[in-house]
Design a protein around this motif. Structure first.
Motif, PDB file in Angstrom:
ATOM      1  N   ARG A 395     -59.787 -47.060  33.730  1.00 44.43           N
ATOM      2  CA  ARG A 395     -60.230 -48.328  34.334  1.00 44.43           C
ATOM      3  C   ARG A 395     -59.063 -49.075  34.973  1.00 44.43           C
ATOM      4  NH1 ARG A 395     -64.837 -48.813  35.325  1.00 44.43           N
ATOM      5  NH2 ARG A 395     -64.107 -50.386  36.778  1.00 44.43           N
ATOM      6  N   GLU A 396     -57.943 -49.033  34.268  1.00 44.31           N
ATOM      7  CA  GLU A 396     -56.764 -49.708  34.812  1.00 44.31           C
ATOM      8  C   GLU A 396     -56.350 -49.130  36.155  1.00 44.31           C
ATOM      9  OE1 GLU A 396     -54.130 -49.372  31.328  1.00 44.31           O
ATOM     10  OE2 GLU A 396     -53.020 -50.928  32.430  1.00 44.31           O
ATOM     11  N   LEU A 397     -56.380 -47.808  36.252  1.00 47.20           N
ATOM     12  CA  LEU A 397     -56.000 -47.164  37.512  1.00 47.20           C
ATOM     13  C   LEU A 397     -56.870 -47.703  38.634  1.00 47.20           C
ATOM     14  CD1 LEU A 397     -55.503 -43.433  36.489  1.00 47.20           C
ATOM     15  CD2 LEU A 397     -53.759 -45.096  37.147  1.00 47.20           C
ATOM     16  N   CYS A 398     -58.131 -47.898  38.289  1.00 45.41           N
ATOM     17  CA  CYS A 398     -59.083 -48.357  39.284  1.00 45.41           C
ATOM     18  C   CYS A 398     -58.848 -49.843  39.599  1.00 45.41           C
ATOM     19  CB  CYS A 398     -60.464 -48.067  38.723  1.00 45.41           C
ATOM     20  SG  CYS A 398     -61.773 -48.927  39.476  1.00 45.41           S
ATOM     21  N   GLU A 399     -58.658 -50.653  38.557  1.00 47.06           N
ATOM     22  CA  GLU A 399     -58.561 -52.094  38.786  1.00 47.06           C
ATOM     23  C   GLU A 399     -57.178 -52.531  39.259  1.00 47.06           C
ATOM     24  OE1 GLU A 399     -60.273 -53.431  35.111  1.00 47.06           O
ATOM     25  OE2 GLU A 399     -62.204 -52.588  35.792  1.00 47.06           O
ATOM     26  N   ALA A 400     -56.137 -51.985  38.654  1.00 47.68           N
ATOM     27  CA  ALA A 400     -54.790 -52.431  39.021  1.00 47.68           C
ATOM     28  C   ALA A 400     -54.250 -51.699  40.243  1.00 47.68           C
ATOM     29  CB  ALA A 400     -53.847 -52.235  37.833  1.00 47.68           C
ATOM     30  N   LEU A 401     -54.600 -50.408  40.390  1.00 43.50           N
ATOM     31  CA  LEU A 401     -54.004 -49.632  41.480  1.00 43.50           C
ATOM     32  C   LEU A 401     -55.026 -49.191  42.536  1.00 43.50           C
ATOM     33  CD1 LEU A 401     -51.594 -47.310  39.415  1.00 43.50           C
ATOM     34  CD2 LEU A 401     -51.100 -49.549  40.383  1.00 43.50           C
ATOM     35  N   SER A 402     -56.279 -49.617  42.379  1.00 44.27           N
ATOM     36  CA  SER A 402     -57.352 -49.222  43.318  1.00 44.27           C
ATOM     37  C   SER A 402     -57.469 -47.714  43.469  1.00 44.27           C
ATOM     38  CB  SER A 402     -57.132 -49.827  44.704  1.00 44.27           C
ATOM     39  OG  SER A 402     -57.064 -51.202  44.621  1.00 44.27           O
ATOM     40  N   VAL A 403     -57.271 -47.006  42.374  1.00 38.26           N
ATOM     41  CA  VAL A 403     -57.405 -45.547  42.413  1.00 38.26           C
ATOM     42  C   VAL A 403     -58.702 -45.161  41.690  1.00 38.26           C
ATOM     43  CG1 VAL A 403     -56.413 -43.361  41.646  1.00 38.26           C
ATOM     44  CG2 VAL A 403     -54.932 -45.168  42.551  1.00 38.26           C
ATOM     45  N   SER A 404     -59.606 -44.569  42.422  1.00 35.11           N
ATOM     46  CA  SER A 404     -60.897 -44.171  41.861  1.00 35.11           C
ATOM     47  C   SER A 404     -60.773 -42.863  41.095  1.00 35.11           C
ATOM     48  CB  SER A 404     -61.925 -43.983  42.978  1.00 35.11           C
ATOM     49  OG  SER A 404     -62.117 -45.188  43.670  1.00 35.11           O
ATOM     50  N   THR A 405     -61.765 -42.588  40.268  1.00 38.73           N
ATOM     51  CA  THR A 405     -61.784 -41.312  39.539  1.00 38.73           C
ATOM     52  C   THR A 405     -63.193 -40.733  39.541  1.00 38.73           C
ATOM     53  OG1 THR A 405     -59.966 -41.931  38.051  1.00 38.73           O
ATOM     54  CG2 THR A 405     -61.470 -40.229  37.269  1.00 38.73           C
ATOM     55  N   VAL A 406     -63.277 -39.439  39.762  1.00 43.15           N
ATOM     56  CA  VAL A 406     -64.523 -38.717  39.507  1.00 43.15           C
ATOM     57  C   VAL A 406     -64.201 -37.705  38.420  1.00 43.15           C
ATOM     58  CG1 VAL A 406     -66.365 -37.270  40.428  1.00 43.15           C
ATOM     59  CG2 VAL A 406     -65.216 -38.921  41.922  1.00 43.15           C
ATOM     60  N   LEU A 407     -64.960 -37.781  37.345  1.00 45.59           N
ATOM     61  CA  LEU A 407     -64.618 -37.000  36.168  1.00 45.59           C
ATOM     62  C   LEU A 407     -65.831 -36.218  35.684  1.00 45.59           C
ATOM     63  CD1 LEU A 407     -62.807 -36.477  33.680  1.00 45.59           C
ATOM     64  CD2 LEU A 407     -63.546 -38.673  32.794  1.00 45.59           C
ATOM     65  N   VAL A 408     -65.658 -34.924  35.523  1.00 48.59           N
ATOM     66  CA  VAL A 408     -66.713 -34.104  34.925  1.00 48.59           C
ATOM     67  C   VAL A 408     -66.459 -34.022  33.430  1.00 48.59           C
ATOM     68  CG1 VAL A 408     -67.589 -31.755  34.680  1.00 48.59           C
ATOM     69  CG2 VAL A 408     -67.178 -32.698  36.954  1.00 48.59           C
ATOM     70  N   MET A 409     -67.416 -34.464  32.639  1.00 48.31           N
ATOM     71  CA  MET A 409     -67.203 -34.499  31.195  1.00 48.31           C
ATOM     72  C   MET A 409     -68.540 -34.332  30.491  1.00 48.31           C
ATOM     73  SD  MET A 409     -65.065 -34.783  28.758  1.00 48.31           S
ATOM     74  CE  MET A 409     -63.493 -35.588  28.987  1.00 48.31           C
ATOM     75  N   GLY A 410     -68.820 -33.113  30.100  1.00 42.14           N
ATOM     76  CA  GLY A 410     -70.086 -32.874  29.415  1.00 42.14           C
ATOM     77  C   GLY A 410     -69.945 -32.940  27.907  1.00 42.14           C
ATOM     78  N   GLY A 411     -68.692 -32.927  27.415  1.00 45.33           N
ATOM     79  CA  GLY A 411     -68.498 -32.737  25.992  1.00 45.33           C
ATOM     80  C   GLY A 411     -68.098 -33.972  25.200  1.00 45.33           C
ATOM     81  N   CYS A 412     -67.893 -35.117  25.851  1.00 45.07           N
ATOM     82  CA  CYS A 412     -67.421 -36.277  25.095  1.00 45.07           C
ATOM     83  C   CYS A 412     -67.961 -37.569  25.696  1.00 45.07           C
ATOM     84  CB  CYS A 412     -65.895 -36.294  25.092  1.00 45.07           C
ATOM     85  SG  CYS A 412     -65.229 -37.773  24.317  1.00 45.07           S
ATOM     86  N   GLY A 413     -68.561 -38.391  24.846  1.00 44.17           N
ATOM     87  CA  GLY A 413     -69.191 -39.626  25.322  1.00 44.17           C
ATOM     88  C   GLY A 413     -68.264 -40.825  25.351  1.00 44.17           C
ATOM     89  N   ASP A 414     -66.989 -40.636  24.963  1.00 38.94           N
ATOM     90  CA  ASP A 414     -66.080 -41.783  24.911  1.00 38.94           C
ATOM     91  C   ASP A 414     -65.877 -42.433  26.281  1.00 38.94           C
ATOM     92  OD1 ASP A 414     -65.871 -41.421  22.257  1.00 38.94           O
ATOM     93  OD2 ASP A 414     -63.745 -40.849  22.230  1.00 38.94           O
ATOM     94  N   TYR A 415     -66.180 -41.691  27.334  1.00 38.95           N
ATOM     95  CA  TYR A 415     -65.977 -42.233  28.679  1.00 38.95           C
ATOM     96  C   TYR A 415     -67.119 -43.136  29.141  1.00 38.95           C
ATOM     97  CZ  TYR A 415     -61.690 -39.726  29.753  1.00 38.95           C
ATOM     98  OH  TYR A 415     -60.386 -39.302  29.768  1.00 38.95           O
ATOM     99  N   PHE A 416     -68.221 -43.186  28.352  1.00 33.11           N
ATOM    100  CA  PHE A 416     -69.364 -44.002  28.787  1.00 33.11           C
ATOM    101  C   PHE A 416     -68.939 -45.441  29.056  1.00 33.11           C
ATOM    102  CE2 PHE A 416     -72.898 -41.343  26.559  1.00 33.11           C
ATOM    103  CZ  PHE A 416     -72.572 -40.267  27.366  1.00 33.11           C
TER     104      PHE A 416
END
Ligand code: ADP
Ligand code: MG
Length: 590
Positions: A395-416
């Motif tokens: 989130r910080e990368l996105c908010e502080a540095l305006s860097v977006s992320t697309v992440l494939v993650m089928g195995g862990c819900g911590d990213y919700f």
């Protein structure tokens, strides 16, 4: 200029002589509207084929100017023509049937592209003429020149190939190709103002033939892409296209928004295939690829773990600190990085080079870099765990540095908790599940503690040191070679690019190898930052193309086969050079 008749005479005369006599054919020969230039003669029939150029006057070729009246259309049309020459040469070889001699005798090669359309040196268009750069195996039986065979090849067949491919090509097919590429670039140009980092058009066919082939999978059970209503956007096209039988002036599809996007779903439901398409979507694709309407911001960078890679003075402190034995993480260096440190370094390097977004897949990530769940937090306390996982920083990368992320993650819900958008793939079709994921995150807390300590700062710029890049090997002052798509031989070193997944064409690899040498000779001075060097190279490519990359380049000669690499793949190769030394500059990127 001597005429082709003279070339015929020479070839007849040197028939049966030793291979060296082929040097007599160097030079330019004219035949009506054609000019054949023999720039470089190979050493023997087994060596890399000879370099020739064939030029056709516009008076004969009559290529419509509207097909190359701006840089994008020119790139597309040049690419189109290279593919035509390639096809014509292949057809000619088929019809010829017989072997023309030893080794590479008789081969006619042009460096046409694969599924992606890239700026390349294979063809050049100008208002007055079109030129194709060829590699031709001069025929010989062992080292004895087959002059008559060479005569037919150079004085008849090459012209027939050019005639069939470059002279008045079918305009409809050419325009369809050029318009398709221009449409893709026009969509790319609109992404940012639409708040998007990528677009996946409805009807796209994403799966590939096999793990070893980038061609589309043609099978009945291929599921065409269809965006869910809630994420659907329409984008205007520059040129109307035929979609499913009707002519459309806009196209609908999935808009991947700036911010954090999570792609979830069961195993084998098409998550990685979608991410792969987005990775490749930084380049335009040929019509019929199935991904020609998958368009990504051109500064998205795939980040993966790559243990064993070299890392030189990268500040990975935001992700990893307090390594055993007091090892520095603000200027981390290693000849054999681990999964997590390699992934952290690649991420920081991508930001340093100017990435606007990051693409990550659970399949190729280090688990401990991605997550650290509540139970592990309880067992291994923070002071004993150097890693601040990506989940803390995304989130910080996105908010502080305006860097977006697309992440494939089928195995862990911590990213919700971190995602702006959650896309689920089910039976290869995307659904939006952002709300469900949010409510699960609220109702079923992951009970993990927040761990990030300091805010992530701006990325430190690094300066490559002069003299730490050496292209020499043995008696050769410059010995560089792209051995494969993912392997460069640079002087006495090998650069391993297997972890650089957005490199798609071996001619890009060749260009990267040459560009590193070019940079070492002319740009790297111990003051310029790496980012500055990349800027300079991009400027060179924009203004003068790729011809000058060849260390032996002479104006007006065959420059070798190059295709334009992105700055990120260039940086990736430089960063993997084991001899490279850097120092951090005081400058920080904002
Ligand atoms: P995941 O990452 O979700 O485990 P993959 O993306 O690796 O799944 O896809 C699994 C398999 O399904 C691959 O062989 C892939 O080629 C195939 N596949 C992916 N997308 C489609 C599609 N739209 N239609 C048919 N097959 C597909
Ligand atoms: Mg997968």
């Amino acid at each position: 200029m001597p005429s082709i008749a003279e070339l015929r005479q020479i070839l007849k005369r040197i028939d049966g002589r030793s291979y060296n006599a082929y040097h007599e054919i160097r030079g330019e020969f004219a035949l009506d509207a054609f000019t054949l230039c023999v720039d470089h003669v190979q050493g023997d029939p087994f060596a890399t084929p000879s370099k020739l150029r064939l030029r056709v006057d516009q008076g004969l070729a009559r290529l419509p100017e509207e097909l190359f009246d701006n840089p994008v259309r020119r790139l597309a049309f040049e690419d189109f023509l290279a593919r035509r020459v390639h096809r014509a040469a292949r057809d000619d070889a088929k019809s010829r049937g017989e072997r023309l001699g030893s080794g590479k005798s008789g081969v006619v090669l042009v460096d046409a592209g694969g599924q992606e359309v890239l700026k390349r040196t294979a063809t050049v268009l100008s208002p007055g003429w079109v030129e194709v750069r060829l590699e031709v195996g001069l025929p010989a039986n062992r080292r004895r020149i087959l002059g008559r065979v060479a005569e037919r090849l150079l004085c008849d067949r090459l012209f027939a190939i050019a005639e069939a491919s470059l002279v008045q090509p079918p305009t409809d097919e050419a325009r369809h190709f050029v318009d398709c590429i221009e449409n893709q670039e026009a969509i790319r140009g609109q992404l940012s103002s639409l708040g998007l980092i990528a677009f996946v058009g409805n009807g796209s066919r994403l799966p590939r033939e096999s793990g070893a082939s980038d061609r589309p999978l043609v099978a009945e059970n291929v599921v065409a892409f269809e965006a869910p209503e809630s994420l659907r956007v329409g984008i205007d096209l520059l040129h109307p296209v035929d979609i499913g039988g009707s002519v459309c002036s806009s196209i609908e599809g999935l808009g991947v928004r700036k911010g954090v996007t999570l792609i979830v779903g069961g195993g084998y439901h098409g998550k990685s295939t979608l991410l792969d398409a987005i990775e490749r979507g930084v380049y335009p694709h040929i019509p019929g690829d199935g991904r020609e309407w998958v368009i990504s911001d051109h500064s998205l960078v795939k980040i993966r773990a790559e243990d064993g890679r070299r890392v030189e003075k990268v500040d990975i402190d935001a992700f990893i600190r307090n390594l055993p034995q007091g090892r520095s993480t603000t200027a981390f260096e290693s000849d054999d990085a681990s999964g997590s440190t390699s992934q952290a370094a690649s991420l920081v390097e991508a930001l340093e080079a100017g990435a606007s977004g990051l693409l990550l897949d659970e399949d190729t990530s280090a688990t401990n870099f991605m997550v650290r769940d509540a139970r592990m937090q309880a067992l291994i306390q923070k002071q004993h765990e150097p890693i601040t996982p990506f989940v803390e920083r995304v989130r910080e990368l996105c908010e502080a540095l305006s860097v977006s992320t697309v992440l494939v993650m089928g195995g862990c819900g911590d990213y919700f908790d971190t995602a702006d958008t959650v896309i689920a793939l089910r039976d290869f079709l995307p659904l939006e599940v952002t709300e469900e994921a949010r409510s699960i995150a609220t109702n079923a807390s992951s009970s993990r503690q927040k761990e990030a300590v300091d805010p992530v700062g701006a990325v430190a710029q690094r300066i490559p040191l002069r003299g730490s890049i050496d292209a020499s090997r043995g008696r050769k002052r410059v010995s560089i070679r792209a051995r494969a798509l993912d392997q460069i031989e640079f002087g006495r070193e090998e650069i391993d690019l297997r972890g650089v997944e957005q490199l798609v064409d071996r001619s890009q690899t060749r260009a990267i190898a040459a560009a590193i040498y070019f940079a070492a000779e002319r740009l790297i001075d111990g003051d310029r930052t790496l980012r500055d060097v990349l800027d300079q190279l991009d400027e060179l490519f924009d203004e003068r193309g790729l011809d000058e990359l060849d260390p032996c380049f002479r104006a007006g000669h065959h420059p070798g086969n190059f295709a334009r690499p992105r700055r990120f793949e260039l940086a990736a190769a430089i960063n993997r050079l084991r001899s490279l030394q850097m120092r951090q500059s005081g400058k920080h990127d904002s």
